[in-house]
Write an enzyme that holds these catalytic residues in place. Structure first.
Site: not given
Length: 100
Positions: A66-68, A95
């Site tokens: 995951y990332c932003r 996220i």
């Protein structure tokens, strides 16, 4: 596509379904400081050494990435797939979606 895009609920189910999954956060250190999901392995996708660091990981494990917002993690999944990783899951929406 060599990875699965899953929304937050399905992503959590994918994590729960694995005996020993690796949750991989590919955000910058500044973003990570704002909060993480559970207890991730952190490797900054924008770091010059991203490919070198992921090459050292076990290619047979499942990685939940995951990332932003989901874009960098999708790119990270593609890089990892090209390196021979077999089981990759991308958190669609990142996220931001997880915390929504």
């Amino acid at each position: 596509m060599n990875y699965r895009n899953l929304g937050p609920t399905a992503f959590q189910l994918a994590l729960d379904a694995q005996d020993n999954p690796c949750l991989l956060d590919v955000r910058t250190p500044h973003e990570v400081a704002a909060g993480v999901i559970q207890d991730p392995l952190v490797i900054d996708f924008l770091g010059a050494d991203f490919a070198q660091k992921v090459k050292a990981l076990d290619r047979e494990k499942t990685y939940c990435v995951y990332c932003r917002s989901g874009q960098r993690s999708a790119n990270a999944c593609q890089v990892m797939a090209n390196l021979g990783f077999k089981s990759l899951v991308n958190l669609e929406g990142g996220i931001l979606a997880w915390n929504a």
